[in-house]
Design an enzyme around this catalytic site. Structure first.
Site, PDB file in Angstrom:
ATOM      1  N   GLY A 127       1.740  15.718  62.910  1.00  0.00           N
ATOM      2  CA  GLY A 127       1.086  16.270  61.719  1.00  0.00           C
ATOM      3  C   GLY A 127       1.179  17.776  61.698  1.00  0.00           C
TER       4      GLY A 127
ATOM      5  CB  SER B 156       5.163  19.627  57.136  1.00  0.00           C
ATOM      6  OG  SER B 156       6.244  20.139  57.853  1.00  0.00           O
TER       7      SER B 156
ATOM      8  CD  GLU C  93      16.885  20.365  76.963  1.00  0.00           C
ATOM      9  OE1 GLU C  93      17.734  20.070  76.085  1.00  0.00           O
ATOM     10  OE2 GLU C  93      16.529  19.600  77.866  1.00  0.00           O
TER      11      GLU C  93
ATOM     12  CB  SER D  71      15.538  24.796  55.364  1.00  0.00           C
ATOM     13  OG  SER D  71      15.205  26.166  55.371  1.00  0.00           O
TER      14      SER D  71
END
Lengths: 395, 379, 395, 379
Positions: free
Chosen positions: A131, A133, A248, A369
């Site tokens: 949880g 965004s 990683e 993005s």
């Protein structure tokens, strides 16, 4: 894709291969390559498979034995992922717990938290949802508004999260919350562990453009969790969340790379079968080149990780490169399919290349993005100055 | 100094845009794309009767309004913007155009008035293998029997083939390729609706088994007609693509103006601003491509095949790229089913393949420019 | 490129063509297409040609007759440029005066200024240089630092300008100066007319990467000009300079477009002659398409200008499109030339395609870089918000 | 897990970078590019004697250091960064490599020690027509006379051909293509320096008129050797391109950090920041391409031809694009002669054509991948 297996790792590699040969049979062999990071296809079968993996102690290989791991080396983990992906075993469901939350908890969790949660992850008994965004905090995570306040022995949580992978199957959520409403942006956040199945938590699938429901939105309405279920100190949420995003994940590069190679071979095969693809030959060559270069770049990064060196700049540029090139590969595939591309099966059942093509649009959006990637490369690798904070909006 | 719309043409655009704003809003598109027929017969009737769109470019002697390709292109552009769900391309750009171009006056008199009035839904059944839009791809057989011509074979990807009343068919006769008209209810015709990736436009596969057909014109003259139909339809489809591309640019810019991240509208970031600028730049180039095609069609120039391939290659690519970039500007929300971005993206993708992919048209252009021999290109 | 000649313009077109047929002979015919906007090649010959044009009253066609123009319509000016460029008459030297400064003076000059300067421009007797950019004010013109202060009846000017085309041949300069040092940025600027040949003005050629010297830098050291030689009011310099940059230059599109078409045909011809260019066929087609689309776009814009309509968005996007596509066309040309591209004539004498290739790198920089163009398109056409002014620099 | 440099290799890189920082600074490059010879013999001597670079990958038995292609690639990468003016590529990647690959032990013993020690400057004369890097392009004639072999023909674009002491030549024998060694001072050899667009690297045209030559190996075995030489040199040139590309990225980013416009360093604008990020992304992909080639060479794998064409196509394009973008980031100043940006841009352009354009290598790859038949490709 060829990884080098050092002599000391050969017995381990043999063990992996033997296990796969013995277990990847029957219904599992019939579903080779099923699923994907956001693809809920064949859930029940994959769950059965994941239990088998757990029984064989193939989950969380590098984790300490006390939590169900083997304390394996990164080199061994990479060998496992390579042989696993090459055998096209089903895509694992527990990525959120095994590859994202688990490693974060290993870094920041209390002994009690680790003992409580890690074994259940490796047992494939509890699944996790991220949880982070929110509708108004996508690229800009620092502006999360979901808030939590202490109420007796509990945190009380109100707000909304979005883009939670496999949310409807999650048992636990790790949720970035604003716990100090007076602190600005990065400050005043905490990462809470929240039970998913409670009245205050409502999880709804969000249908994506394929018509699938891999993602969910989550509504918290006076949801509760125990006061001690915070990862790291209260107020350290930003640091912990960034660590979770930066975990990683060199091993995850391998199934992705083998997937690209299979797709590229499929596309070349399509082209060989089509008269008149001659004019596309250079674009086809470029697509093949790109996939081959992703392989080399992956091997460069893995080599550095295994050697314990700081990964080079290619580790920072590879996500941008791969996502853009993958879109191009699939655009080429659609052009080769021509009119065949325009039809689906009944119930909007998409063909493999159609699915991959549509999903590829998300690859330049999720997980940072392309625009955010370019910021990171420009600022962290090339040392370019950050955007100035807004003063007044220009006239 | 002629690439300029007249005031009358600008008015036509405004009228059509107004009409579609009311009749092809997003919720209507979503409702119709879920139906099997895929269009609203009432709206179709209004388009025909009130606006005269089905007969717009049909000469008055056949019941049309006698306008030209430039006007038709404007209408397609607006329909593309609005993602209109209707058998307009199949009826007007394919079936009507085939009759207009044929050398069979009797057929024109019989069949055009119904199409022009919107009472007949028409289409063209040509493709048999994906990507094979050339003459050699036509393998469906036409045979002359005592009772007249009959067709045997299978056609795929027939636009609106499931509802068409009149199906124009390219088929191989003993003399070459002939153009035929088949009644949608003809015996020996099996139509199978095929689910489409772009749900706003429907397709069917058609099988012909001794299906009676009317020969249109000469039994060796079909490909001449069909070639021109393909070129014309490619230009009109290009205009539709331009309309969709511009709508996608507007959606993206509109979102970028209001969506706030990092304390600023995302459109104030050059990453997004410049992406939108590039989208508009490509859309304007595509518009020039489509208009070039329309003007060459209107002038009935020798360059129509060149202009048609240019327009189709260029507008296909622009629409797909722009619709994809529009998703990017929207971020996660643009990838959801509930947001309209994917409707444009899928329409773009379907248009791209229809009537020949960009690669196919580049091959044709390469041959026309003397750069290499074409595949499947005559002349 | 075909422009439409309306019946009422046919006599004018015939007159142009007749004049060209009669005069474009001898040495001028031997130097067809010589020169370019920044290319000083064959200066003396072009000067002789420009005097002939002046004698024929072919310069400043649309200007009022009192200043030596013909008061011609835009439509006629376009016909002239089309026939002129089609005949490959030498590229005119006086672009700065005829197409940039002159139209600006027509808008903002006093009657005395117009009477003094405009006829000399059309007589090809006085040439002009633009002093806008400075080393630290390139894309950001508002930060010019060259300052001018009134000293008795004169302005006294100190500072430095750069990228002045044909500066060493200029008789007069129009110079954007800061006349009010207390006003910020856009405010406090004035556009001064400065005689170029005086002790306080030093003009040095700047060699570009071709080894040519089309551009100059200019040093002002207590340079002087009369107090009344300011265009517009003092303090209006920004407005006047922006108008100069925005002067309608639809006619300049035509020689550019015809030049592109000749180059594209040259490149296609190269490709037809080269075995093995097959793999490049789609890129060649795309280059041809781009040039054809530039033609259509140019005709769309000219059509609107002639009809007196506000030009559409294509007028704003066309510079970006053309400069990027022109670079691609020439990159393709260099690939076709292959090893031939790597050698020059003696004294670094470049072949036509080599010159064009190198010059094309400047096309995305000068006259508003591609980055600035995208800002303009985004903000003025798409209505996207401007960058916020810097508050504090982000951490 | 092997795409990793050893500590020793990293140290070699640092040593060479240090050396070139002193010996190939911009002012040195500008001085040497204006000379006819085009290099500094003193520096060349230091490279050979102190650093052992000319013999780096030559086996010890011929006077070399016995290192491999990976080490050689590191050296080329550094030389590309520094725009070194020296006949290194011609001597090491072409002449030395031809001798190493040939089947003529006597020639190796005679000729390699001089090359390895830097006493002999070598090159390869192969190309006759632009772009024809294939076997069929070899038309220069080799004839056997009483006094031995003689060559007749003309070779163009011979790197450092004006100063080479030893010229390896591919020529057509009655039996096929043979590899020959010609003395730079041989009678019947005319060498003409040709001015180059990239002034940091020199070329000559060579004419052979009854020029005596030594046959190396079998008179039909030359193309086998030359093909491998071309592949090897392509990979090493690719490494050089990568070095130049990274230097161009650094120059651009360095300028973007300090150049202020609109009250901010231009690198704080996403338009510039993201352009630099894309440049770096492409440079890293190119680096992977070059390293892939080096590792395949080091492994003497069957994939060398594939990897060589991949590396050459990819690195050529990346270097040209990045060097062009670096000019863009610099704006006007980047377009001037006094700024070094154009030196990189022109080097990139010259490298692009050398040993086959990206299009040529894509054609080879298309054939190898079964996508279409190659032009001029055997096997």
């Amino acid at each position: 894709m060829d990884i080098e297996i050092r002599p000391e790792d050969q017995p381990f590699a043999d063990e992996v291969q033997r296990w796969l040969d013995e277990h990847l049979v029957g219904e599992f062999a019939e579903h080779r390559g099923v699923g994907g990071p956001d693809d809920p296809a064949a859930w029940e079968l994959r769950l059965r498979w994941e239990k088998k993996l757990s029984a064989g102690r193939w989950l969380g290989l590098t984790w300490p034995p006390e939590y169900g791991g083997r304390g394996a080396t990164l080199s061994q983990a990479i060998i496992f992922e390579y042989l696993y992906a090459r055998a096209q075993a089903p895509y694992r469901l527990g990525v959120q717990g095994q590859d994202l939350f688990g490693p974060t908890l290993l870094m920041f969790g209390t002994p009690g938290q680790k003992a409580r949660f890690l074994p259940k992850i490796l047992a494939a008994e509890e699944f996790w949802g991220q949880g982070f965004s929110e509708p108004d905090a996508g690229s800009d995570l620092a502006s999360v508004r979901t808030r939590a306040r202490l109420d007796g022995d509990d945190w009380m949580i109100d707000g909304q999260k979005i883009w939670m992978t496999f949310g409807t199957s999650a048992d636990w959520l790790y949720v970035l919350c604003r716990t100090d409403p007076r602190a600005a942006r990065h400050r005043g956040l905490s990462l809470l562990i929240v039970p998913a199945r409670q009245p205050g938590v409502e999880i709804r699938p969000v249908t994506n453009m394929l018509g699938d429901g891999g993602f969910c939105e989550v509504f918290f309405t006076a949801a509760r969790t125990r006061a001690d279920l915070v990862v790291g100190a209260p107020g350290d949420g930003w640091k912990v969340a960034m660590a979770a995003l930066g975990v990683e994940r060199g091993t995850l590069l391998i199934p992705q790379q083998l997937g690209f190679e299979r797709e590229a071979e499929h596309v070349l095969e399509l082209a060989r079968g089509r008269a008149g693809a001659t004019g596309l030959s250079h674009r086809l060559v470029d697509a093949w080149i790109a996939v081959r270069l992703m392989r080399v770049t992956t091997l460069r990064t893995i080599g550095e990780l295994v050697a314990g060196r700081e990964p080079g700049a290619q580790a920072a540029t590879s996500k941008l490169y791969a996502s853009v090139q993958h879109q191009r590969l699939l655009e080429l595939a659609t052009e080769l399919l021509a009119d065949d591309m325009t039809v689906t099966g009944g119930g909007y059942a998409l063909k493999a290349l159609q699915r991959a093509f549509l999903l590829s649009r998300a690859e330049t959006i999720y997980g940072g993005s392309s625009q955010i990637q370019r910021n990171i490369i420009g600022e962290r690798v090339l040392g370019l100055p950050r955007e100035p904070r807004p003063g007044s909006t220009g006239g | 100094m002629d690439f300029l719309f007249t005031d009358e043409q600008l008015e036509l655009r405004a009228t059509v845009r107004d009409f579609l704003a009311g009749k092809s809003a997003e919720e209507t598109v979503r409702r119709l794309m879920a139906t099997e027929a895929g269009y609203d017969p009432r709206v179709w009737r209004q388009m025909s009767d009130q606006l005269g769109l089905t007969g717009l470019a049909v000469p008055e002697e056949y019941g049309g309004a006698g306008f030209g390709y430039v006007e038709l292109g404007i209408v397609f552009e607006e329909m593309g913007r609005a993602l209109l769900c209707a058998p307009y391309l199949s009826t007007v750009a394919l079936a009507t155009e085939a009759l207009l171009r044929c050398a069979d006056e009797a057929a024109r008199r019989d069949l055009l008035p119904g199409l022009a009035a919107g009472r007949t839904i028409g289409t063209l059944a040509l493709l048999e293998k994906p990507g094979r839009w050339d003459e050699a791809g036509v393998q469906t057989r036409a045979s002359r029997t005592a009772a007249g011509w009959v067709l045997d074979g299978a056609k795929r990807h027939v636009q609106d083939g499931h509802i068409a009343d009149l199906i124009m068919v390219g088929a191989r006769t003993p003399a070459g390729v002939g153009l035929f008209a088949v009644d949608g209810a003809a015996p020996g015709l099996t139509r199978t609706s095929v689910p489409t990736l772009d749900q706003t436009r429907k397709q069917a596969n058609l099988e012909f088994a001794g299906t009676p057909a009317r020969l249109i014109g000469d039994d060796a003259d079909g490909w001449r007609v069909l070639r021109r139909v393909l070129d014309t339809a490619a230009v009109l489809l290009a205009a539709e693509q331009v309309g969709g591309a511009f709508r996608a640019v507007e959606m993206a810019a509109g979102y970028a103006r209001v969506r706030v991240q990092f304390g600023r509208p995302i459109g104030s970031f050059q990453a997004i601003k410049h992406l939108c600028a590039d989208m508009l730049t490509e859309a304007e180039a595509a518009r020039s491509a489509a208009y070039y095609g329309l003007w060459e069609l209107a002038a009935d120039s020798d360059d129509v095949p060149l202009a048609a391939s240019l327009a189709k290659a260029c507008c296909s690519q622009a629409y797909s790229r722009i619709a994809g970039d529009a998703i990017q500007v929207h971020g996660g929300i643009g990838f959801t089913w509930e947001h309209p971005a994917h409707l444009y993206f899928k329409r773009a993708k379907a248009c791209e393949a229809m009537l020949g992919t960009p690669g196919y048209h580049r091959d044709l252009l390469a041959a026309r420019l003397g750069l290499r021999s074409a595949r499947g290109m005559e002349a």
